[in-house]
Scaffold this motif. Sequence first.
Motif, mmCIF file in Angstrom:
data_model
loop_
_atom_site.group_PDB
_atom_site.id
_atom_site.type_symbol
_atom_site.label_atom_id
_atom_site.label_comp_id
_atom_site.label_asym_id
_atom_site.label_seq_id
_atom_site.Cartn_x
_atom_site.Cartn_y
_atom_site.Cartn_z
ATOM 1 N N MET A 1 0.868 -1.108 0.009
ATOM 2 C CA MET A 1 0.095 0.017 -0.054
ATOM 3 C C MET A 1 0.574 1.193 -0.580
ATOM 4 O O MET A 1 1.892 0.985 1.137
ATOM 5 N N SER A 26 -11.758 -8.451 3.612
ATOM 6 C CA SER A 26 -10.713 -8.354 2.968
ATOM 7 C C SER A 26 -10.496 -6.867 2.724
ATOM 8 O O SER A 26 -8.986 -6.101 3.411
ATOM 9 N N GLY A 30 -8.035 -4.753 5.015
ATOM 10 C CA GLY A 30 -7.357 -3.680 4.739
ATOM 11 C C GLY A 30 -7.077 -2.581 5.890
ATOM 12 O O GLY A 30 -6.259 -2.050 6.082
ATOM 13 N N ASP A 145 -8.250 -11.371 3.216
ATOM 14 C CA ASP A 145 -6.804 -11.022 2.654
ATOM 15 C C ASP A 145 -6.206 -9.664 2.490
ATOM 16 O O ASP A 145 -7.253 -8.763 1.177
ATOM 17 N N SER A 147 -3.993 -7.213 1.338
ATOM 18 C CA SER A 147 -3.737 -7.282 0.059
ATOM 19 C C SER A 147 -4.058 -7.735 -1.191
ATOM 20 O O SER A 147 -3.810 -7.390 -2.814
ATOM 21 N N VAL A 150 -5.078 -4.667 -4.058
ATOM 22 C CA VAL A 150 -3.951 -3.943 -4.146
ATOM 23 C C VAL A 150 -3.586 -3.860 -5.574
ATOM 24 O O VAL A 150 -3.432 -5.528 -6.991
ATOM 25 N N LEU A 177 -6.094 0.727 0.207
ATOM 26 C CA LEU A 177 -5.968 -0.507 -0.090
ATOM 27 C C LEU A 177 -5.512 -1.110 -1.524
ATOM 28 O O LEU A 177 -4.794 -2.313 -1.560
ATOM 29 N N GLY A 178 -5.093 -0.100 -2.024
ATOM 30 C CA GLY A 178 -3.704 -0.194 -3.115
ATOM 31 C C GLY A 178 -5.260 -0.535 -4.351
ATOM 32 O O GLY A 178 -4.026 -0.529 -5.859
#
Length: 295
Positions: A1, A26, A30, A145, A147, A150, A177-178
């Motif tokens: 991130m 998720s 995050g 998750d 990620s 992302v 969170l990407g």
Amino acid sequence: MDESQVKNTPLLSKVTIIGVGLIGGSFAKGLKEAGLADTVFGFGHNESTLKKAVELGVVDAYSTNMEEAVKDSDLIMLSVPLSVMKSVLQQMKPYLKKSAIITDAGSAKCSVIDAVQSVFGCVPTHFVPGHPIAGKEKSGVEAADASLFVAHRVILTPSDDTDVNAISQVTHLWQALGANVESMSAEHHDDIFAATSHLPHLLAFSLVDMLNEHEELGNVFPYTAGGFRDFTRIASSDATMWRDISIENSTAIVKWLKAYQTAITELTTLVEKQDAEALKALFLGAKQARDKHIK
């Protein structure tokens, strides 16, 4: 991130996740890992799942009581099946504070917006419809998750009346969170995903169903290879979820099913005529398009 994105994201006192599965979980995990909320609160009906979410560090606390879950929450994420979206909105409506931002992760945006309008009598200016384009083969809170999003797209479908600060808040959270955030109309969203996601899933389900214990062929599955497995992998997706999507985005899905029927009819004609030149041109064009756009 991106650390700079996290620092630029306003800290929320309480965020409530309605539906702590893969997507909701998720999102929650995050937010927790990025320190974007003082408290990430989970709501659901299965207490064992919610306890597991706390044990896994997905949420800080939970309740099976809607009032406790959403009271004083700054932002509520709805990550529930489309078929129960309206009932969840009805349950939480009496307990929302006036400034609370509501967003969601539903894959049929017009359906969600209609549910919101039905419950509130209008679409609240603090409602920001969203759809994260991410997932896994596994589901449930155990698969959560931080990620997951992302480098994946998140589509927001606000209206002209949606509060700009609410849009900015939701956008910043997803970016932290990407995710790559884009905006479009709900109608355009539903049309795109009917063609690129919903149609392929329905085709995969239909093909497997057609060949299952076929009267003429018998059990064909021991003879399948990579092509069949690749094409039909998504037929192992959750049946209830895809029932809901088929119903809630039916107009757009039917449009693309009919378009595909036309394409199949044209392809059938080329095969019947053994038109080698036209078949090669079709296959080559499709190959070049996929190679160009899908890496």
